[in-house]
Design a protein around this motif. Sequence first.
Motif, PDB file in Angstrom:
ATOM      1  N   ALA A 295       4.293  -9.135   3.513  1.00 63.80           N
ATOM      2  CA  ALA A 295       3.392  -8.133   3.935  1.00 63.80           C
ATOM      3  C   ALA A 295       3.258  -7.573   5.280  1.00 63.80           C
ATOM      4  CB  ALA A 295       1.772  -8.432   3.412  1.00 63.80           C
ATOM      5  N   THR A 296       3.030  -6.421   5.534  1.00 61.74           N
ATOM      6  CA  THR A 296       3.078  -5.846   6.916  1.00 61.74           C
ATOM      7  C   THR A 296       1.983  -4.896   7.413  1.00 61.74           C
ATOM      8  OG1 THR A 296       4.548  -4.238   6.088  1.00 61.74           O
ATOM      9  CG2 THR A 296       5.678  -5.850   7.216  1.00 61.74           C
TER      10      THR A 296
ATOM     11  N   THR B  72       0.353  -1.766   8.317  1.00 63.08           N
ATOM     12  CA  THR B  72       0.271  -0.281   8.475  1.00 63.08           C
ATOM     13  C   THR B  72      -0.440   0.184   9.459  1.00 63.08           C
ATOM     14  OG1 THR B  72       0.941   0.038   6.351  1.00 63.08           O
ATOM     15  CG2 THR B  72       0.058   1.976   7.258  1.00 63.08           C
TER      16      THR B  72
ATOM     17  N   ARG C  69      -5.334  -0.540  14.938  1.00 65.29           N
ATOM     18  CA  ARG C  69      -4.102  -1.293  15.422  1.00 65.29           C
ATOM     19  C   ARG C  69      -3.301  -0.910  16.745  1.00 65.29           C
ATOM     20  NH1 ARG C  69      -4.452  -5.951  12.328  1.00 65.29           N
ATOM     21  NH2 ARG C  69      -4.455  -5.657  10.067  1.00 65.29           N
TER      22      ARG C  69
ATOM     23  N   ASN D 178       6.505  -0.028   4.021  1.00 64.62           N
ATOM     24  CA  ASN D 178       6.803   0.192   2.736  1.00 64.62           C
ATOM     25  C   ASN D 178       7.247   1.809   2.438  1.00 64.62           C
ATOM     26  OD1 ASN D 178       6.312  -2.526   1.922  1.00 64.62           O
ATOM     27  ND2 ASN D 178       4.181  -2.078   2.114  1.00 64.62           N
TER      28      ASN D 178
ATOM     29  N   HIS E 128      -0.345  -7.560  -2.653  1.00 62.26           N
ATOM     30  CA  HIS E 128      -1.626  -7.594  -1.636  1.00 62.26           C
ATOM     31  C   HIS E 128      -1.205  -7.317  -0.208  1.00 62.26           C
ATOM     32  CE1 HIS E 128      -0.870 -11.730  -0.174  1.00 62.26           C
ATOM     33  NE2 HIS E 128      -0.720 -12.206  -1.495  1.00 62.26           N
ATOM     34  N   GLY E 129      -2.260  -7.161   0.920  1.00 61.21           N
ATOM     35  CA  GLY E 129      -1.682  -7.118   2.052  1.00 61.21           C
ATOM     36  C   GLY E 129      -1.661  -8.324   2.937  1.00 61.21           C
ATOM     37  N   THR E 130      -2.106  -8.186   4.353  1.00 59.44           N
ATOM     38  CA  THR E 130      -1.523  -9.263   5.163  1.00 59.44           C
ATOM     39  C   THR E 130      -2.861 -10.204   5.233  1.00 59.44           C
ATOM     40  OG1 THR E 130      -2.415  -8.113   7.138  1.00 59.44           O
ATOM     41  CG2 THR E 130      -0.198  -7.888   6.573  1.00 59.44           C
ATOM     42  N   VAL E 131      -3.976 -10.077   4.342  1.00 63.90           N
ATOM     43  CA  VAL E 131      -5.226 -10.730   4.469  1.00 63.90           C
ATOM     44  C   VAL E 131      -5.827 -11.217   5.696  1.00 63.90           C
ATOM     45  CG1 VAL E 131      -6.129 -12.516   2.926  1.00 63.90           C
ATOM     46  CG2 VAL E 131      -3.842 -12.074   2.626  1.00 63.90           C
TER      47      VAL E 131
ATOM     48  N   ARG F  19      -8.723 -10.656   7.286  1.00 67.42           N
ATOM     49  CA  ARG F  19      -9.884 -11.335   7.359  1.00 67.42           C
ATOM     50  C   ARG F  19      -9.741 -13.039   7.703  1.00 67.42           C
ATOM     51  NH1 ARG F  19     -14.526 -13.555   5.312  1.00 67.42           N
ATOM     52  NH2 ARG F  19     -13.341 -13.955   3.458  1.00 67.42           N
ATOM     53  N   HIS F  20      -8.730 -13.529   6.833  1.00 66.24           N
ATOM     54  CA  HIS F  20      -8.374 -14.892   6.686  1.00 66.24           C
ATOM     55  C   HIS F  20      -7.759 -15.166   7.972  1.00 66.24           C
ATOM     56  CE1 HIS F  20      -8.834 -15.614   1.989  1.00 66.24           C
ATOM     57  NE2 HIS F  20      -9.552 -14.720   2.348  1.00 66.24           N
TER      58      HIS F  20
ATOM     59  N   ASN G 166      -4.545 -17.502  -0.970  1.00 67.77           N
ATOM     60  CA  ASN G 166      -3.472 -17.633  -2.283  1.00 67.77           C
ATOM     61  C   ASN G 166      -2.056 -17.387  -1.886  1.00 67.77           C
ATOM     62  OD1 ASN G 166      -2.364 -17.677  -4.689  1.00 67.77           O
ATOM     63  ND2 ASN G 166      -4.289 -17.066  -5.653  1.00 67.77           N
TER      64      ASN G 166
HETATM   65  P1  NAP Z   1      -5.314  -7.370   1.862  1.00 65.85           P
HETATM   66  O1  NAP Z   1      -4.559  -8.239   2.809  1.00 65.85           O
HETATM   67  O2  NAP Z   1      -4.874  -7.063   0.462  1.00 65.85           O
HETATM   68  O3  NAP Z   1      -6.921  -8.420   1.743  1.00 65.85           O
HETATM   69  C1  NAP Z   1      -8.113  -7.894   1.079  1.00 65.85           C
HETATM   70  C2  NAP Z   1      -9.145  -8.779   0.723  1.00 65.85           C
HETATM   71  O4  NAP Z   1      -8.293  -9.184  -0.585  1.00 65.85           O
HETATM   72  C3  NAP Z   1      -8.723  -9.966   1.401  1.00 65.85           C
HETATM   73  O5  NAP Z   1      -9.738  -9.986   2.672  1.00 65.85           O
HETATM   74  C4  NAP Z   1      -9.131 -11.243   0.451  1.00 65.85           C
HETATM   75  O6  NAP Z   1     -10.421 -11.070   0.031  1.00 65.85           O
HETATM   76  C5  NAP Z   1      -8.382 -10.769  -0.523  1.00 65.85           C
HETATM   77  N1  NAP Z   1      -7.218 -11.174  -0.804  1.00 65.85           N
HETATM   78  C6  NAP Z   1      -5.925 -10.223  -0.660  1.00 65.85           C
HETATM   79  N2  NAP Z   1      -4.865 -11.067  -0.856  1.00 65.85           N
HETATM   80  C7  NAP Z   1      -5.333 -12.529  -0.795  1.00 65.85           C
HETATM   81  C8  NAP Z   1      -4.771 -13.783  -0.886  1.00 65.85           C
HETATM   82  N3  NAP Z   1      -3.506 -13.793  -1.069  1.00 65.85           N
HETATM   83  N4  NAP Z   1      -5.463 -14.997  -1.067  1.00 65.85           N
HETATM   84  C9  NAP Z   1      -6.772 -14.822  -1.018  1.00 65.85           C
HETATM   85  N5  NAP Z   1      -7.569 -13.570  -0.776  1.00 65.85           N
HETATM   86  C10 NAP Z   1      -6.748 -12.530  -0.805  1.00 65.85           C
HETATM   87  O7  NAP Z   1      -6.122  -6.175   2.326  1.00 65.85           O
HETATM   88  P2  NAP Z   1      -6.596  -5.600   3.711  1.00 65.85           P
HETATM   89  O8  NAP Z   1      -7.374  -6.760   4.400  1.00 65.85           O
HETATM   90  O9  NAP Z   1      -7.293  -4.233   3.620  1.00 65.85           O
HETATM   91  O10 NAP Z   1      -5.421  -4.999   4.514  1.00 65.85           O
HETATM   92  C11 NAP Z   1      -4.817  -5.966   5.775  1.00 65.85           C
HETATM   93  C12 NAP Z   1      -3.558  -5.384   6.052  1.00 65.85           C
HETATM   94  O11 NAP Z   1      -2.621  -5.317   5.266  1.00 65.85           O
HETATM   95  C13 NAP Z   1      -3.663  -3.630   6.527  1.00 65.85           C
HETATM   96  O12 NAP Z   1      -3.142  -3.864   7.956  1.00 65.85           O
HETATM   97  C14 NAP Z   1      -2.887  -3.122   5.769  1.00 65.85           C
HETATM   98  O13 NAP Z   1      -2.329  -2.104   6.448  1.00 65.85           O
HETATM   99  C15 NAP Z   1      -1.660  -4.042   5.029  1.00 65.85           C
HETATM  100  N6  NAP Z   1      -1.285  -3.932   3.825  1.00 65.85           N
HETATM  101  C16 NAP Z   1       0.168  -4.322   3.425  1.00 65.85           C
HETATM  102  C17 NAP Z   1       0.564  -4.104   2.330  1.00 65.85           C
HETATM  103  C18 NAP Z   1       1.987  -4.398   2.043  1.00 65.85           C
HETATM  104  O14 NAP Z   1       2.581  -4.752   3.149  1.00 65.85           O
HETATM  105  N7  NAP Z   1       2.527  -4.408   0.898  1.00 65.85           N
HETATM  106  C19 NAP Z   1      -0.111  -3.586   1.549  1.00 65.85           C
HETATM  107  C20 NAP Z   1      -1.523  -3.535   1.431  1.00 65.85           C
HETATM  108  C21 NAP Z   1      -1.950  -3.741   2.644  1.00 65.85           C
HETATM  109  P3  NAP Z   1     -11.868 -12.084   0.966  1.00 65.85           P
HETATM  110  O15 NAP Z   1     -11.714 -11.659   2.369  1.00 65.85           O
HETATM  111  O16 NAP Z   1     -12.995 -11.674   0.396  1.00 65.85           O
HETATM  112  O17 NAP Z   1     -11.224 -13.425   0.797  1.00 65.85           O
END
Ligand code: NAP
Length: 398
Positions: free
Chosen positions: A74-75, A77, A82, A96, A306-309, A311-312, A325
């Motif tokens: 995951a990367t 955007t 940012r 993507n 999913h994204g880069t998570v 918050r974690h 996860n």
């Molecule tokens: P995210 O990384 O999908 O996470 C959102 C929330 O979903 C997390 O805070 C967490 O909830 C939960 N979550 C997602 N994946 C998890 C995992 N593997 N294990 C445990 N919990 C998980 O979305 P985001 O925080 O909104 O986005 C972060 C970055 O990711 C952004 O910069 C975005 O541009 C990028 N992004 C990249 C892609 C890709 O490369 N395919 C896709 C989407 C987003 P809790 O905090 O409640 O634990």
Amino acid sequence: MDKIKMTTPLVEMDGDEMTRILWKMIKDELILPYVDLKTEYYDLGLENRNATDDQVTVDSANATLKYGVAVKCATITPNAARMDEYKLKKMWKSPNGTIRAMLDGTVFRAPIIVKGIEPCVRNWKQPITLARHAYGDVYKNVEIQVPNKGKAELVFTDEDGNETRETIHEFDGPGIIQGVHNTNKSITSFARACLSYAVATKQDIWFATKDTISKKYDHTFKDIFEEIYNNEFKQQFEELGIEYFYTLIDDAVARVMKSKGGFIWACKNYDGDVMSDMVSSAFGSLAMMTSVLVSPSGVYEYEAAHGTVQRHYYKHLKGEETSTNSVATIFAWTGALRKRGELDKIDELCAFADRLEKATLYTIESGKMTKDLALITSLNDVKVLNSKEFIEAIRANM
Ligand code: NAP
Ligand code: MG
């Protein structure tokens, strides 16, 4: 034990934040000890995209076209926040989006089924894979707010200036109008990608539109799918004993709810947007979802849905424990290794991918899981593991 040898490199696209941390752990613990891993490495982390003026993303997509199989972390955007955080030269586009445009692909997403994480729909026993057309329709619309009385028309002007006109509506007061389009080229590559994926995964494929109401627009989707199926895929489908099934979208929804799963559901853009969220949430969690981009020419790019998570990752930077996860990222690797094994006829590589997936699912089924799953599982006596412990538990099981 001898490590499994590879012949063609995988295109490895590294990424950002927490998933970059998981990426390294997965490689170190679950892959490198067993596989003599051959990759062509591209660092798509935001710092390197910025340093290379995003050339690295283009290079990684070209390498994917050359070798045929990629695995992507995951990367980020970039957005305004940012720009400051990473001191970016430019607000680089979504990697993507860039890769998808170069590969001309369709994205397939399927839930990872495991005992203890039960779908809300009781009769769904096997995954339902959503294939979403990612071009046109309402996502490329043009709209007019009609202020008052008047006539709305649809006009097409060809290259020679000839006009074709249809009256949309004679308004006797305020209203709204919307113009949408699609192209035969885009629909054709969508149909090819879907039907090729059905062959590759040996699953039935369903497609649905509202052709009874939309006798030209939706009917064209139906006709193109039928034509591509009959001319290019019918024989392969018959040999594999799989089916191409077309119906109306409302009938499809009713049948999906009553089905056992185990098929691909190809959706027009809007239907895919709505239905993929329904299907994924009914199956449990984004971290339990595989995602693969497939081009009509048979090029594959595996990733997590999913994204880069973020918050974690910030917790991790502060030295706090995380329980992230890694299943979707592990399955991106196994998907890519298995595909490489199939293409290069390396049975041990395919068997290794199977074994790693089995060990991952077994770990969860034996009650060891990350926090996100512990919150929704139906199992008792669950042990919540941190990010690293979960990956180590999988290795022990393998
Ligand atoms: P995210 O990384 O999908 O996470 C959102 C929330 O979903 C997390 O805070 C967490 O909830 C939960 N979550 C997602 N994946 C998890 C995992 N593997 N294990 C445990 N919990 C998980 O979305 P985001 O925080 O909104 O986005 C972060 C970055 O990711 C952004 O910069 C975005 O541009 C990028 N992004 C990249 C892609 C890709 O490369 N395919 C896709 C989407 C987003 P809790 O905090 O409640 O634990
Ligand atoms: Mg959506």
